[in-house]
Motif scaffolding. Structure first.
Motif, PDB file in Angstrom:
ATOM      1  N   ALA A  78     -26.104 -35.035  42.989  1.00 35.56           N
ATOM      2  CA  ALA A  78     -26.407 -36.335  42.383  1.00 35.56           C
ATOM      3  C   ALA A  78     -26.338 -36.215  40.865  1.00 35.56           C
ATOM      4  O   ALA A  78     -26.928 -35.299  40.274  1.00 35.56           O
ATOM      5  N   ASP A  79     -25.616 -37.131  40.218  1.00 31.33           N
ATOM      6  CA  ASP A  79     -25.409 -37.014  38.772  1.00 31.33           C
ATOM      7  C   ASP A  79     -26.721 -37.046  37.992  1.00 31.33           C
ATOM      8  O   ASP A  79     -26.856 -36.365  36.960  1.00 31.33           O
ATOM      9  N   THR A  80     -27.714 -37.775  38.473  1.00 29.72           N
ATOM     10  CA  THR A  80     -28.987 -37.829  37.755  1.00 29.72           C
ATOM     11  C   THR A  80     -29.767 -36.520  37.872  1.00 29.72           C
ATOM     12  O   THR A  80     -30.438 -36.101  36.928  1.00 29.72           O
ATOM     13  N   GLU A  81     -29.666 -35.858  39.027  1.00 23.18           N
ATOM     14  CA  GLU A  81     -30.329 -34.561  39.183  1.00 23.18           C
ATOM     15  C   GLU A  81     -29.655 -33.511  38.303  1.00 23.18           C
ATOM     16  O   GLU A  81     -30.326 -32.692  37.659  1.00 23.18           O
ATOM     17  N   VAL A  82     -28.339 -33.519  38.269  1.00 27.76           N
ATOM     18  CA  VAL A  82     -27.604 -32.610  37.376  1.00 27.76           C
ATOM     19  C   VAL A  82     -27.987 -32.882  35.926  1.00 27.76           C
ATOM     20  O   VAL A  82     -28.190 -31.958  35.133  1.00 27.76           O
ATOM     21  N   ALA A  83     -28.126 -34.154  35.575  1.00 25.19           N
ATOM     22  CA  ALA A  83     -28.508 -34.526  34.210  1.00 25.19           C
ATOM     23  C   ALA A  83     -29.893 -33.988  33.860  1.00 25.19           C
ATOM     24  O   ALA A  83     -30.129 -33.523  32.733  1.00 25.19           O
ATOM     25  N   ARG A  84     -30.820 -34.045  34.803  1.00 22.20           N
ATOM     26  CA  ARG A  84     -32.162 -33.525  34.539  1.00 22.20           C
ATOM     27  C   ARG A  84     -32.127 -32.017  34.310  1.00 22.20           C
ATOM     28  O   ARG A  84     -32.891 -31.490  33.480  1.00 22.20           O
ATOM     29  N   GLN A  85     -31.266 -31.307  35.023  1.00 19.47           N
ATOM     30  CA  GLN A  85     -31.136 -29.870  34.799  1.00 19.47           C
ATOM     31  C   GLN A  85     -30.586 -29.582  33.401  1.00 19.47           C
ATOM     32  O   GLN A  85     -31.031 -28.660  32.717  1.00 19.47           O
ATOM     33  N   TYR A  86     -29.617 -30.385  32.980  1.00 22.06           N
ATOM     34  CA  TYR A  86     -29.103 -30.226  31.615  1.00 22.06           C
ATOM     35  C   TYR A  86     -30.184 -30.542  30.580  1.00 22.06           C
ATOM     36  O   TYR A  86     -30.317 -29.842  29.564  1.00 22.06           O
ATOM     37  N   ARG A  87     -30.947 -31.591  30.816  1.00 19.72           N
ATOM     38  CA  ARG A  87     -31.993 -31.953  29.850  1.00 19.72           C
ATOM     39  C   ARG A  87     -33.002 -30.821  29.677  1.00 19.72           C
ATOM     40  O   ARG A  87     -33.404 -30.497  28.545  1.00 19.72           O
ATOM     41  N   ALA A  88     -33.405 -30.211  30.775  1.00 24.46           N
ATOM     42  CA  ALA A  88     -34.339 -29.086  30.684  1.00 24.46           C
ATOM     43  C   ALA A  88     -33.723 -27.936  29.892  1.00 24.46           C
ATOM     44  O   ALA A  88     -34.409 -27.289  29.073  1.00 24.46           O
ATOM     45  N   TYR A  89     -32.447 -27.677  30.107  1.00 27.93           N
ATOM     46  CA  TYR A  89     -31.734 -26.619  29.372  1.00 27.93           C
ATOM     47  C   TYR A  89     -31.684 -26.966  27.885  1.00 27.93           C
ATOM     48  O   TYR A  89     -31.983 -26.123  27.023  1.00 27.93           O
ATOM     49  N   TYR A  90     -31.316 -28.196  27.573  1.00 20.84           N
ATOM     50  CA  TYR A  90     -31.258 -28.631  26.174  1.00 20.84           C
ATOM     51  C   TYR A  90     -32.620 -28.465  25.492  1.00 20.84           C
ATOM     52  O   TYR A  90     -32.704 -27.996  24.345  1.00 20.84           O
ATOM     53  N   GLN A  91     -33.685 -28.872  26.169  1.00 26.28           N
ATOM     54  CA  GLN A  91     -35.012 -28.795  25.566  1.00 26.28           C
ATOM     55  C   GLN A  91     -35.394 -27.359  25.241  1.00 26.28           C
ATOM     56  O   GLN A  91     -35.981 -27.084  24.178  1.00 26.28           O
ATOM     57  N   GLU A  92     -35.060 -26.437  26.123  1.00 28.69           N
ATOM     58  CA  GLU A  92     -35.319 -25.021  25.859  1.00 28.69           C
ATOM     59  C   GLU A  92     -34.544 -24.537  24.645  1.00 28.69           C
ATOM     60  O   GLU A  92     -35.068 -23.811  23.787  1.00 28.69           O
ATOM     61  N   ILE A  93     -33.279 -24.946  24.556  1.00 21.54           N
ATOM     62  CA  ILE A  93     -32.411 -24.494  23.471  1.00 21.54           C
ATOM     63  C   ILE A  93     -32.884 -25.030  22.122  1.00 21.54           C
ATOM     64  O   ILE A  93     -32.889 -24.311  21.112  1.00 21.54           O
ATOM     65  N   LEU A  94     -33.294 -26.293  22.085  1.00 18.48           N
ATOM     66  CA  LEU A  94     -33.686 -26.912  20.825  1.00 18.48           C
ATOM     67  C   LEU A  94     -34.989 -26.339  20.275  1.00 18.48           C
ATOM     68  O   LEU A  94     -35.311 -26.535  19.090  1.00 18.48           O
ATOM     69  N   LYS A  95     -35.732 -25.634  21.111  1.00 13.79           N
ATOM     70  CA  LYS A  95     -36.949 -24.974  20.629  1.00 13.79           C
ATOM     71  C   LYS A  95     -36.648 -23.633  19.953  1.00 13.79           C
ATOM     72  O   LYS A  95     -37.521 -23.051  19.299  1.00 13.79           O
ATOM     73  N   GLN A  96     -35.429 -23.133  20.132  1.00 12.13           N
ATOM     74  CA  GLN A  96     -35.042 -21.834  19.615  1.00 12.13           C
ATOM     75  C   GLN A  96     -34.443 -21.940  18.229  1.00 12.13           C
ATOM     76  O   GLN A  96     -33.851 -22.984  17.885  1.00 12.13           O
ATOM     77  N   PRO A  97     -34.552 -20.906  17.397  1.00 11.59           N
ATOM     78  CA  PRO A  97     -33.893 -20.940  16.086  1.00 11.59           C
ATOM     79  C   PRO A  97     -32.377 -20.948  16.248  1.00 11.59           C
ATOM     80  O   PRO A  97     -31.841 -20.345  17.161  1.00 11.59           O
ATOM     81  N   LEU A  98     -31.702 -21.663  15.359  1.00  7.93           N
ATOM     82  CA  LEU A  98     -30.252 -21.766  15.425  1.00  7.93           C
ATOM     83  C   LEU A  98     -29.609 -20.450  15.020  1.00  7.93           C
ATOM     84  O   LEU A  98     -29.962 -19.871  13.986  1.00  7.93           O
ATOM     85  N   ASN A  99     -28.661 -19.984  15.819  1.00  8.38           N
ATOM     86  CA  ASN A  99     -27.927 -18.750  15.516  1.00  8.38           C
ATOM     87  C   ASN A  99     -26.440 -19.066  15.490  1.00  8.38           C
ATOM     88  O   ASN A  99     -25.877 -19.422  16.494  1.00  8.38           O
TER      89      ASN A  99
END
Length: 419
Positions: A398-419
């Motif tokens: 389901a596209d919305t479930e896939v989207a939620r997985q991406y959102r969780a990934y994005y949120q983790e990444i945005l908490k990290q320092p940029l490299n």
């Protein structure tokens, strides 16, 4: 959260369609997602071509120049190659945008050069639709050769039949120099491609998450089989085997040359042959048809979602005899329409056909096993099998479930320092 997805186009090719579906799914759950392309052919205001005609001209000319250079390399690997030498100028626009994060997809065809990718100053998620991100110039490694991405494209791993400049090795060295200090957060549609990236010299240290391609389950859904066959002028009293892909009968990686003897064996089976016919989409009828022993309906090319849902719903089984593939949209679409699938046990196919409720897998290249798998799935086709395929798609794609997985990934990444 503002995200920009980058792909050469938003419609042409499997990677483009998968990327656009990911983007649309994210918008459904409230992510401020845009899709930046070079060639815009969709009437979708959330898809933009920010460089306009200038970008298109640069990409076309860059693609032609790369093709001319690539012609100097003689390789047994005939899949598409990209030098990553020219870009359309998107990196500057991306850096000036208000995006929190950039999600790269298929950026060949002079969409982004290797240097431009290195110049992006925002966090990058790279959804890998093939092997180009961590390989040399090739988008898929040579099936019969050594995995050159693992050893850094040494002369010893080059096929003895190849000649001319080793452009694959040259591109790999350029990537390694340009991206040495960068971190790409990888998203892989299949476990297989994630493992190949992890084994590569270039991306072995990169974080990677397996996230399936998504699909709009309101567009791709089971339709009444009899009505679907009536609309397509197909027989009601036959069991229909469906095969289809871009360049389905000419790209050897898609395995049509292996499907032919499998179907001929099926035709000789007294329990299957008389009741079975073949559907092919993605290709026109050849001038000199191959004798498959079965009647064949060539349906041509379709880009409309409703037409594709009709085709999948009309079939009893979808066959994908690919010898090398990531997570094909066609199987995701077929399962969403309640159609079981048969494939070789390669690439991302085990992620799609997990058990017999969704179809069957055959050992790679085993024609007899492929024929037996098709016959077995045809023998148990029916409403129960269709319901099981649909349930599997609802649970995983389901596209919305896939989207939620991406959102969780994005949120983790945005908490990290940029490299």
């Amino acid at each position: 959260m503002k995200v920009i997805h980058v792909n050469s186009t938003a419609h042409d090719g499997g990677a483009a369609r998968a990327a656009h579906r990911i983007h649309l799914g994210q918008r459904k759950i409230g992510i401020d997602s845009r899709m930046a392309v070079i060639h815009k052919k969709l009437d979708d205001p959330s898809v933009i071509a920010p460089l306009g005609m200038t970008g298109r001209v640069r990409a076309v000319l860059g693609g032609r120049a790369e093709a001319k250079i690539l012609s100097r390399q003689r390789s047994a690997n005939t899949v598409f190659h990209s030098l990553g030498l020219f870009g359309a100028g998107l990196a500057r626009w991306l850096n000036a945008s208000d995006a929190d994060l950039v999600n790269l997809h298929w950026v060949a065809a002079a969409t982004l050069s290797i240097g431009e990718i290195a110049a992006i100053r925002k966090p990058i998620v790279w959804t890998m639709h093939d092997m180009w991100p961590f390989s040399g110039a090739e988008h898929y490694e040579d099936i019969a050769g050594r995995p050159r991405a693992n050893d850094g494209y040494t002369p010893a791993s080059r096929a003895a039949t190849d000649s001319g400049p080793d452009l694959d090795a040259w591109v790999f060295r350029r990537k390694r120099r340009a991206w040495g200090g960068k971190t790409f957060h990888l998203a892989s549609p299949s476990r297989w491609l994630a493992e190949r990236a992890k084994a590569s010299l270039l991306f072995s240290r990169m974080p990677c998450r397996v996230i399936s391609n998504g699909i709009d389950l309101d567009l791709y859904k089971p339709l009444d089989r009899r009505e679907a066959r009536r609309a397509l002028n197909l027989p009601q009293d036959k069991r229909l085997v469906l095969f289809g892909a871009m360049a389905s009968t000419t790209d050897r990686r898609k395995g049509f040359h292996l499907l032919v003897p499998a179907l001929q064996a099926l035709a000789r089976d007294p329990d299957c042959g008389p009741r079975t016919e073949l559907l092919v989409f993605g290709a026109r009828a050849p001038k000199e048809p191959i004798d498959l022993g079965l009647p064949v309906h060539y349906l041509g090319q379709f880009g409309d979602d409703l037409a594709m849902a009709l085709i999948y719903s009309a079939a009893d089984v979808f066959v994908a005899p690919s010898l090398q593939d990531n997570l094909p949209n066609t199987l995701v679409e077929a399962l969403a329409c309640g159609t079981p699938c048969v494939a070789f046990e390669i690439g991302g196919m085990p992620d799609l056909v997990r058990d017999e409720s969704c179809g069957a897998l055959a050992p790679a290249g085993d024609v007899d096993a492929l024929a037996r798998a098709i016959a077995a799935v045809l023998a148990r086709t029916g409403d129960r099998a269709r319901a099981a395929c649909r349930q599997s798609a609802e649970a995983r794609f389901a596209d919305t479930e896939v989207a939620r997985q991406y959102r969780a990934y994005y949120q983790e990444i945005l908490k990290q320092p940029l490299n």
